[in-house]
Design a protein around this motif. Structure first.
Motif, PDB file in Angstrom:
ATOM      1  N   GLY A  43       0.730  -1.230  -0.045  1.00 20.40           N
ATOM      2  CA  GLY A  43      -0.041  -0.004   0.139  1.00 20.40           C
ATOM      3  C   GLY A  43       0.672   1.272   0.081  1.00 20.40           C
ATOM      4  O   GLY A  43       0.344   2.459   0.125  1.00 20.40           O
ATOM      5  N   ALA A  44       2.089   1.215  -0.268  1.00 18.74           N
ATOM      6  CA  ALA A  44       2.953   2.308  -0.403  1.00 18.74           C
ATOM      7  C   ALA A  44       2.663   3.338  -1.242  1.00 18.74           C
ATOM      8  O   ALA A  44       2.246   3.099  -2.412  1.00 18.74           O
ATOM      9  N   ARG A  45       2.752   4.727  -0.668  1.00 14.82           N
ATOM     10  CA  ARG A  45       2.315   5.845  -1.792  1.00 14.82           C
ATOM     11  C   ARG A  45       3.805   6.542  -2.211  1.00 14.82           C
ATOM     12  O   ARG A  45       3.963   6.975  -3.136  1.00 14.82           O
ATOM     13  N   ASP A  46       4.614   6.780  -1.292  1.00 18.03           N
ATOM     14  CA  ASP A  46       5.793   7.280  -1.467  1.00 18.03           C
ATOM     15  C   ASP A  46       7.134   6.486  -1.604  1.00 18.03           C
ATOM     16  O   ASP A  46       7.285   5.776  -0.337  1.00 18.03           O
ATOM     17  N   VAL A  47       7.887   6.285  -2.557  1.00 16.73           N
ATOM     18  CA  VAL A  47       8.815   5.162  -2.759  1.00 16.73           C
ATOM     19  C   VAL A  47       9.958   5.868  -2.904  1.00 16.73           C
ATOM     20  O   VAL A  47      10.183   6.798  -3.808  1.00 16.73           O
ATOM     21  N   LEU A  48      11.204   5.158  -2.322  1.00  9.75           N
ATOM     22  CA  LEU A  48      12.452   5.833  -2.445  1.00  9.75           C
ATOM     23  C   LEU A  48      13.165   4.498  -3.213  1.00  9.75           C
ATOM     24  O   LEU A  48      13.228   3.465  -2.615  1.00  9.75           O
ATOM     25  N   ASP A  49      13.808   4.665  -4.368  1.00 11.04           N
ATOM     26  CA  ASP A  49      14.413   3.555  -5.313  1.00 11.04           C
ATOM     27  C   ASP A  49      15.850   3.963  -5.232  1.00 11.04           C
ATOM     28  O   ASP A  49      16.129   5.011  -5.838  1.00 11.04           O
ATOM     29  N   VAL A  50      16.729   3.255  -4.396  1.00 13.54           N
ATOM     30  CA  VAL A  50      18.074   3.446  -4.359  1.00 13.54           C
ATOM     31  C   VAL A  50      18.793   2.857  -5.449  1.00 13.54           C
ATOM     32  O   VAL A  50      18.482   1.537  -5.573  1.00 13.54           O
ATOM     33  N   ARG A  76       6.135   3.782 -10.598  1.00 13.76           N
ATOM     34  CA  ARG A  76       5.423   4.846 -10.734  1.00 13.76           C
ATOM     35  C   ARG A  76       3.797   4.514 -11.132  1.00 13.76           C
ATOM     36  O   ARG A  76       3.041   5.097 -10.649  1.00 13.76           O
ATOM     37  N   ARG A  77       3.775   3.342 -11.653  1.00 11.50           N
ATOM     38  CA  ARG A  77       2.472   2.784 -12.071  1.00 11.50           C
ATOM     39  C   ARG A  77       1.816   2.593 -10.662  1.00 11.50           C
ATOM     40  O   ARG A  77       0.574   2.397 -10.564  1.00 11.50           O
ATOM     41  N   ARG A  78       2.364   1.996  -9.307  1.00  9.42           N
ATOM     42  CA  ARG A  78       1.736   1.519  -8.402  1.00  9.42           C
ATOM     43  C   ARG A  78       1.691   2.749  -7.284  1.00  9.42           C
ATOM     44  O   ARG A  78       1.141   2.340  -6.096  1.00  9.42           O
ATOM     45  N   ALA A  79       2.220   3.719  -7.569  1.00  3.69           N
ATOM     46  CA  ALA A  79       2.777   4.592  -6.214  1.00  3.69           C
ATOM     47  C   ALA A  79       2.283   6.374  -6.623  1.00  3.69           C
ATOM     48  O   ALA A  79       2.141   6.447  -7.879  1.00  3.69           O
ATOM     49  N   ALA A  80       2.418   7.012  -5.665  1.00  8.12           N
ATOM     50  CA  ALA A  80       2.055   8.338  -6.103  1.00  8.12           C
ATOM     51  C   ALA A  80       3.244   8.985  -6.406  1.00  8.12           C
ATOM     52  O   ALA A  80       3.363   9.982  -7.238  1.00  8.12           O
ATOM     53  N   THR A  81       4.338   8.882  -5.725  1.00  6.53           N
ATOM     54  CA  THR A  81       5.481   9.504  -6.058  1.00  6.53           C
ATOM     55  C   THR A  81       6.666   8.505  -5.888  1.00  6.53           C
ATOM     56  O   THR A  81       6.645   7.691  -5.017  1.00  6.53           O
ATOM     57  N   VAL A  82       7.715   8.817  -6.729  1.00  8.86           N
ATOM     58  CA  VAL A  82       8.896   7.904  -6.745  1.00  8.86           C
ATOM     59  C   VAL A  82      10.082   8.942  -6.579  1.00  8.86           C
ATOM     60  O   VAL A  82      10.229   9.725  -7.523  1.00  8.86           O
ATOM     61  N   ASP A 121       8.711  14.636 -18.119  1.00  9.93           N
ATOM     62  CA  ASP A 121       7.359  15.304 -17.854  1.00  9.93           C
ATOM     63  C   ASP A 121       6.644  14.616 -16.829  1.00  9.93           C
ATOM     64  O   ASP A 121       5.159  14.696 -16.987  1.00  9.93           O
ATOM     65  N   ASP A 122       6.975  14.008 -15.762  1.00  6.55           N
ATOM     66  CA  ASP A 122       6.299  13.467 -14.731  1.00  6.55           C
ATOM     67  C   ASP A 122       6.873  14.250 -13.478  1.00  6.55           C
ATOM     68  O   ASP A 122       7.960  13.500 -12.859  1.00  6.55           O
ATOM     69  N   PRO A 123       6.156  14.946 -12.890  1.00 10.15           N
ATOM     70  CA  PRO A 123       6.557  15.655 -11.681  1.00 10.15           C
ATOM     71  C   PRO A 123       6.406  14.722 -10.410  1.00 10.15           C
ATOM     72  O   PRO A 123       6.957  15.128  -9.383  1.00 10.15           O
ATOM     73  N   ALA A 124       5.840  13.487 -10.473  1.00  9.23           N
ATOM     74  CA  ALA A 124       5.740  12.756  -9.372  1.00  9.23           C
ATOM     75  C   ALA A 124       7.000  11.868  -9.246  1.00  9.23           C
ATOM     76  O   ALA A 124       7.280  11.154  -8.300  1.00  9.23           O
ATOM     77  N   VAL A 125       8.005  11.955 -10.291  1.00 10.81           N
ATOM     78  CA  VAL A 125       9.285  11.206 -10.216  1.00 10.81           C
ATOM     79  C   VAL A 125      10.397  12.339 -10.136  1.00 10.81           C
ATOM     80  O   VAL A 125      10.523  12.795 -11.052  1.00 10.81           O
ATOM     81  N   THR A 126      11.010  11.807  -9.310  1.00  7.37           N
ATOM     82  CA  THR A 126      12.540  12.919  -8.797  1.00  7.37           C
ATOM     83  C   THR A 126      13.682  12.015  -8.996  1.00  7.37           C
ATOM     84  O   THR A 126      13.571  11.276  -8.125  1.00  7.37           O
ATOM     85  N   ILE A 127      14.630  12.310  -9.650  1.00  5.77           N
ATOM     86  CA  ILE A 127      15.750  11.760  -9.845  1.00  5.77           C
ATOM     87  C   ILE A 127      16.676  12.575  -9.101  1.00  5.77           C
ATOM     88  O   ILE A 127      16.995  13.509  -9.588  1.00  5.77           O
ATOM     89  N   SER A 150       0.037   5.133   7.034  1.00 10.88           N
ATOM     90  CA  SER A 150      -1.227   6.062   6.943  1.00 10.88           C
ATOM     91  C   SER A 150      -1.981   6.436   5.793  1.00 10.88           C
ATOM     92  O   SER A 150      -2.898   7.134   5.650  1.00 10.88           O
ATOM     93  N   ALA A 151      -1.353   5.814   4.758  1.00  9.84           N
ATOM     94  CA  ALA A 151      -1.766   6.183   3.315  1.00  9.84           C
ATOM     95  C   ALA A 151      -3.543   5.663   3.314  1.00  9.84           C
ATOM     96  O   ALA A 151      -3.631   4.780   3.582  1.00  9.84           O
TER      97      ALA A 151
END
Length: 227
Positions: free
Chosen positions: A34-41, A53-59, A78-84, A218-219
């Motif tokens: 049920g994660a919404r905010d994900v960190l990909d290391v 990104r298909r499963r979470a709000a932000t990556v 073009d996707d503000p929900a993904v930050t590198i 809490s999501a």
């Protein structure tokens, strides 16, 4: 040794990513929490980030190699929900806690016990850590377990990349390191730092680890869970 040399050259001519092979599995594990905010290391060029990104709000993807980080950033421009962010795990926003953290082929580059401890502290209550890792083979049991992978690897490579490659694809050019810890050592460290973590030996010289932090996410979007 000649057959092994021929097999190595064949695998080089038909490269495929063992890490990407586990990308859908890792994304499923994150979604199931049920994660919404994900960190990909160690996000590389963003293959796993795209699945997440298909499963979470932000990556948020962390990538220490500048050129690779630029390629990933351009991919999600073009996707503000993904930050590198061009940095290592040590350069993350330390005050932030994440619903899920993915760690694919990264842990063996870092000190094992301190990193597991920091990962535990970086999770939100109820957050999930998903690791796809490499281990050092030690003893007959490990060598026997690797035999199916050695046999299957060229078959999968030929199926995925039938044309001969002059060089590995860009997403397979990140610096590599030989793992130093055995699976036994990794299991012991996880038992100490991540009580309840589930570790499995996997095909293609990998293991997986899933750890759920105490508490509850809490999501509100619990409908995003999947089996």
């Amino acid at each position: 040794m000649a057959p092994l040399s021929h097999l190595h050259r064949f695998n080089q001519r038909h490269p495929w990513s063992h890490n990407d092979h586990y990308g859908p599995w890792a994304a499923d594990q994150v979604a199931a929490s049920g994660a919404r905010d994900v960190l990909d290391v160690g996000c590389g060029t963003g293959n796993l980030a795209a699945l997440l990104r298909r499963r979470a709000a932000t990556v948020t993807g962390l990538e220490p190699d500048p050129e690779t980080a630029r390629a990933a950033a351009a991919r999600f421009a073009d996707d503000p929900a993904v930050t590198i962010v061009p940095t290592t795990f040590a350069g993350r926003a330390r005050e932030r806690r994440w619903d899920a953290i993915t760690f694919v082929a990264v842990l063996h580059h870092l000190p094992l016990v301190p990193t597991l401890r920091e990962l535990r502290g970086s999770l939100a209550p109820g957050g999930r850590l998903v690791v796809v890792g490499c281990y050092r083979e030690a003893g007959p049991a490990d060598r026997l377990a690797s035999l199916p992978a050695a046999l299957a690897n060229p078959v999968v490579g030929l199926a995925k990349h039938p044309a001969r490659a002059a060089a590995p694809p860009s997403h397979m050019t990140a610096p590599t390191a030989e793992p130093q810890e055995t699976l036994r050592v990794i299991r012991a460290a996880a038992a100490q730092e991540l009580p309840g973590a589930r570790i499995r030996r996997r095909l293609f010289w990998r293991y997986t680890l899933v750890y759920d932090a105490p508490g509850r996410l809490s999501a509100p979007d619990q409908h995003s869970r999947c089996g």
